[in-house]
Design a protein around this motif. Structure first.
Motif, PDB file in Angstrom:
ATOM      1  N   GLY A 202      -5.079   3.475  19.101  1.00 53.25           N
ATOM      2  CA  GLY A 202      -4.311   2.258  18.518  1.00 53.25           C
ATOM      3  C   GLY A 202      -3.371   3.162  17.308  1.00 53.25           C
ATOM      4  O   GLY A 202      -3.377   4.314  17.517  1.00 53.25           O
ATOM      5  N   ALA A 203      -2.921   2.476  16.385  1.00 50.21           N
ATOM      6  CA  ALA A 203      -2.325   3.011  15.209  1.00 50.21           C
ATOM      7  C   ALA A 203      -2.534   4.407  14.648  1.00 50.21           C
ATOM      8  O   ALA A 203      -1.415   4.635  14.298  1.00 50.21           O
ATOM      9  CB  ALA A 203      -1.633   2.449  14.582  1.00 50.21           C
ATOM     10  N   SER A 244       0.273  -0.716  19.605  1.00 50.85           N
ATOM     11  CA  SER A 244       0.026  -0.377  18.013  1.00 50.85           C
ATOM     12  C   SER A 244       1.820  -0.391  17.154  1.00 50.85           C
ATOM     13  O   SER A 244       1.208   0.324  16.606  1.00 50.85           O
ATOM     14  CB  SER A 244       0.495   1.141  18.389  1.00 50.85           C
TER      15      SER A 244
END
Length: 252
Positions: A202-203, A244
């Motif tokens: 994810g980010a 993301s």
């Protein structure tokens, strides 16, 4: 019962407007304070609302966690699927997508092999957590204390001679996976099945899912399957980029 559920659920949008005391909840629902209190206590027991020190209620952390988990699992499958299909079209082998949920690693997507010899795996089915490549990636990303706690609670069935035998060996494998950024299962669950996997992040850089390519020995050898690792990692990076919000890498 349906009326009780309806009233309980009606509390959530009220608290989304901000903290509210018992009187306000009762007035909004049009019920006695004792009824509102019973509903709030039930929601509190499930972590959906929280009682503050000033006796007002607000939405609970569990509600946000459930929403986040649902969104991530739904979105990651939707985003990943076209990438999994393209990888499958290039290599021809079975491609899986998996997530870690409540102590289990579950397949949430699968693209079947084009070859007649196929893997027995199903969407929604837990994987063999101590040997599966996707499981190693997902558990390797856990914080150290949590990783050790999970490893020490697991059973270690010896599916084959290559299966992970115990918690110390599993933790060493997770350390290796964490350092190299990819994982394999070379006959650890079934003697004839090999697998290579890569993480989807994810980010924040945390691993939110893992994807893999698997094939039986009668189709490709383990060494031949390992040559696909760059493609697997690039596909995982592309999914990570899209998930993301970063510009995804162009598949090759």
């Amino acid at each position: 019962m349906s009326q009780t559920v309806d009233r309980a659920l009606s509390i959530l949008p009220l608290l989304a407007e901000g903290p509210a005391d018992l009187g306000r909840v009762a007035d909004r629902l049009g019920v006695h304070k004792s009824t509102a209190l019973r509903l709030l206590r039930t929601l509190h027991e499930h972590g959906l609302v929280y009682r503050q020190s000033d006796q007002r209620y607000r939405l609970g952390a569990r509600l946000f966690a459930l929403a986040q988990e649902a969104m991530e699992n739904l979105d990651i499958r939707e985003i990943a699927h076209p990438h999994l299909v393209r990888l499958n079209e290039r290599c021809g082998h079975t491609v899986h997508l998996a997530v870690y949920e409540e102590g289990e690693v579950l397949y949430i997507d699968k693209v079947e092999s084009r070859y007649p010899v196929r893997m027995y795996s199903r969407i929604g089915k837990p994987v063999a957590i101590t040997v599966a490549a996707v499981a190693k990636l997902l558990l390797a990303d856990l914080p150290g204390p949590e990783r050790r706690a999970v490893a020490e609670k697991l059973d270690y069935p010896l599916y084959t001679a290559r299966s992970t035998p115990n918690a110390p060996a599993f933790l060493r494998e997770l350390d290796k996976v964490r350092e190299q950024g990819w994982a394999t299962d070379l006959g650890g669950h079934e003697e004839s099945i090999n697998c290579v996997a890569a993480p989807i992040r994810g980010a924040d850089g945390r691993v939110v899912a893992a994807m893999s390519v698997s094939a039986p020995n009668v189709v490709v050898t383990a060494d031949e399957l390992l040559t696909l690792l760059p493609q697997v990692r690039r596909t995982a990076d592309d999914i990570s980029g899209e998930y993301s919000g970063r510009t995804p890498v162009t598949p090759v």
